[in-house]
Scaffold this motif. Structure first.
Motif, PDB file in Angstrom:
ATOM      1  N   PHE A  60     -24.767  39.381  17.468  1.00 63.81           N
ATOM      2  CA  PHE A  60     -24.532  38.554  18.654  1.00 63.81           C
ATOM      3  C   PHE A  60     -25.645  37.521  18.800  1.00 63.81           C
ATOM      4  O   PHE A  60     -25.397  36.324  18.977  1.00 63.81           O
ATOM      5  N   PHE A  61     -26.894  37.968  18.732  1.00 67.01           N
ATOM      6  CA  PHE A  61     -28.028  37.050  18.847  1.00 67.01           C
ATOM      7  C   PHE A  61     -27.949  35.949  17.789  1.00 67.01           C
ATOM      8  O   PHE A  61     -28.202  34.783  18.072  1.00 67.01           O
ATOM      9  N   ASP A  62     -27.597  36.334  16.559  1.00 66.84           N
ATOM     10  CA  ASP A  62     -27.538  35.358  15.456  1.00 66.84           C
ATOM     11  C   ASP A  62     -26.466  34.296  15.676  1.00 66.84           C
ATOM     12  O   ASP A  62     -26.695  33.112  15.423  1.00 66.84           O
ATOM     13  N   VAL A  63     -25.275  34.692  16.155  1.00 70.48           N
ATOM     14  CA  VAL A  63     -24.210  33.714  16.362  1.00 70.48           C
ATOM     15  C   VAL A  63     -24.567  32.775  17.519  1.00 70.48           C
ATOM     16  O   VAL A  63     -24.270  31.580  17.468  1.00 70.48           O
ATOM     17  N   ILE A  64     -25.246  33.293  18.528  1.00 67.73           N
ATOM     18  CA  ILE A  64     -25.680  32.446  19.648  1.00 67.73           C
ATOM     19  C   ILE A  64     -26.736  31.451  19.167  1.00 67.73           C
ATOM     20  O   ILE A  64     -26.666  30.256  19.489  1.00 67.73           O
ATOM     21  N   SER A 121     -21.090  42.636  12.922  1.00 63.05           N
ATOM     22  CA  SER A 121     -20.949  41.228  12.554  1.00 63.05           C
ATOM     23  C   SER A 121     -20.511  40.414  13.772  1.00 63.05           C
ATOM     24  O   SER A 121     -20.042  40.955  14.765  1.00 63.05           O
ATOM     25  N   ALA A 122     -20.684  39.114  13.621  1.00 65.03           N
ATOM     26  CA  ALA A 122     -20.210  38.159  14.624  1.00 65.03           C
ATOM     27  C   ALA A 122     -19.828  36.896  13.878  1.00 65.03           C
ATOM     28  O   ALA A 122     -20.422  36.563  12.848  1.00 65.03           O
ATOM     29  N   GLY A 123     -18.830  36.193  14.365  1.00 61.62           N
ATOM     30  CA  GLY A 123     -18.388  34.990  13.665  1.00 61.62           C
ATOM     31  C   GLY A 123     -17.363  34.229  14.466  1.00 61.62           C
ATOM     32  O   GLY A 123     -17.331  34.299  15.689  1.00 61.62           O
ATOM     33  N   ASP A 124     -16.507  33.508  13.727  1.00 60.49           N
ATOM     34  CA  ASP A 124     -15.464  32.675  14.326  1.00 60.49           C
ATOM     35  C   ASP A 124     -16.059  31.691  15.336  1.00 60.49           C
ATOM     36  O   ASP A 124     -15.451  31.397  16.364  1.00 60.49           O
ATOM     37  N   LEU A 125     -17.248  31.175  15.019  1.00 55.08           N
ATOM     38  CA  LEU A 125     -17.976  30.322  15.949  1.00 55.08           C
ATOM     39  C   LEU A 125     -17.368  28.931  16.040  1.00 55.08           C
ATOM     40  O   LEU A 125     -17.135  28.272  15.030  1.00 55.08           O
ATOM     41  N   ALA A 126     -17.106  28.509  17.272  1.00 54.95           N
ATOM     42  CA  ALA A 126     -16.717  27.125  17.561  1.00 54.95           C
ATOM     43  C   ALA A 126     -17.668  26.635  18.652  1.00 54.95           C
ATOM     44  O   ALA A 126     -17.919  27.341  19.626  1.00 54.95           O
ATOM     45  N   VAL A 127     -18.234  25.439  18.447  1.00 49.50           N
ATOM     46  CA  VAL A 127     -19.220  24.883  19.371  1.00 49.50           C
ATOM     47  C   VAL A 127     -18.663  23.608  19.977  1.00 49.50           C
ATOM     48  O   VAL A 127     -18.208  22.711  19.255  1.00 49.50           O
ATOM     49  N   SER A 141     -16.627  35.694  18.071  1.00 47.13           N
ATOM     50  CA  SER A 141     -16.143  37.074  18.091  1.00 47.13           C
ATOM     51  C   SER A 141     -17.243  38.004  17.594  1.00 47.13           C
ATOM     52  O   SER A 141     -18.174  37.560  16.918  1.00 47.13           O
ATOM     53  N   VAL A 142     -17.127  39.276  17.966  1.00 42.25           N
ATOM     54  CA  VAL A 142     -18.032  40.310  17.463  1.00 42.25           C
ATOM     55  C   VAL A 142     -17.205  41.485  16.979  1.00 42.25           C
ATOM     56  O   VAL A 142     -16.097  41.729  17.456  1.00 42.25           O
ATOM     57  N   GLN A 143     -17.761  42.200  16.002  1.00 46.47           N
ATOM     58  CA  GLN A 143     -17.134  43.404  15.476  1.00 46.47           C
ATOM     59  C   GLN A 143     -18.203  44.476  15.370  1.00 46.47           C
ATOM     60  O   GLN A 143     -19.347  44.193  14.989  1.00 46.47           O
ATOM     61  N   GLY A 144     -17.815  45.699  15.697  1.00 40.35           N
ATOM     62  CA  GLY A 144     -18.748  46.811  15.611  1.00 40.35           C
ATOM     63  C   GLY A 144     -18.031  48.115  15.869  1.00 40.35           C
ATOM     64  O   GLY A 144     -16.834  48.238  15.605  1.00 40.35           O
TER      65      GLY A 144
END
Length: 192
Positions: A60-64, A121-127, A141-144
């Motif tokens: 989460f921290f990384d995707v942010i 993991s985290a991904g699907d990033l749109a800015v 999104s996040v997965q865990g």
């Protein structure tokens, strides 16, 4: 379920009381600096201690950090936040606070996360960035999995983030609350 409470001080003049339980930290009374009109430059800089407590949140921290790259100052997640950040959980789950004031209060809310949930993991990033308003909208999104049961957890978020002087000063968070409840309850059917 046992609960323990602790009192943390954001500043000497503004105590914050946070009640921590195994699955959540509920904000009882919060840092008042923002309501007193103080900017984050006027408050002493605080460092969030024991960063290992937040390992479960690293994806989460990384995707942010990726989504805010070039818009904020700081190396680790909590460095990106103003001391007097206001965080609002607009769509949330029962017993979770709707509003948290102060970086250290937010850290204490997140600190026990790894006791119940581990993100992988985290991904699907749109800015989306509005330069004039200094607002960044992040979709991700996040997965865990749930630590106790190993049940999978997947969720999507929209975060509306205001940046002032290189720091996040306001954060509105939207999530799929059903996905959270489903991760903890075998009886809830999948929602397509």
């Amino acid at each position: 379920m046992t609960s323990r409470s602790c009192v943390i001080s954001v500043t000497a003049s503004n105590p914050t009381r946070v009640v921590l339980t195994r699955t959540e930290a509920v904000l009882v009374s919060s840092y008042r600096g923002a309501s007193q009109g103080k900017s984050h430059e006027q408050e002493p800089k605080m460092t969030v201690a024991n960063l290992d407590d937040f390992k479960a949140l690293e994806p989460f921290f990384d995707v942010i950090k990726e989504g805010l790259k070039g818009k904020v100052d700081g190396e680790q997640f909590f460095d990106l936040l103003a001391d007097d950040i206001v965080t609002e959980f607009v769509v949330t789950v029962p017993s979770y606070p709707r509003r948290v004031e102060g970086r250290d209060a937010l850290a204490e809310l997140y600190r026990p996360y790894g006791d119940t949930m581990q993100l992988e993991s985290a991904g699907d990033l749109a800015v989306h960035y509005d330069r004039e308003a200094s607002v960044v909208v992040l979709e991700y999104s996040v997965q865990g999995h749930v630590v106790e049961t190993n049940r999978p957890y997947t969720n999507r978020f929209v975060s509306v983030i205001t940046v002032t002087d290189g720091k996040v000063t306001h954060w509105r968070d939207y999530l799929d609350s059903y996905a959270v409840m489903q991760a903890f309850n075998d009886d809830l059917p999948a929602w397509e």
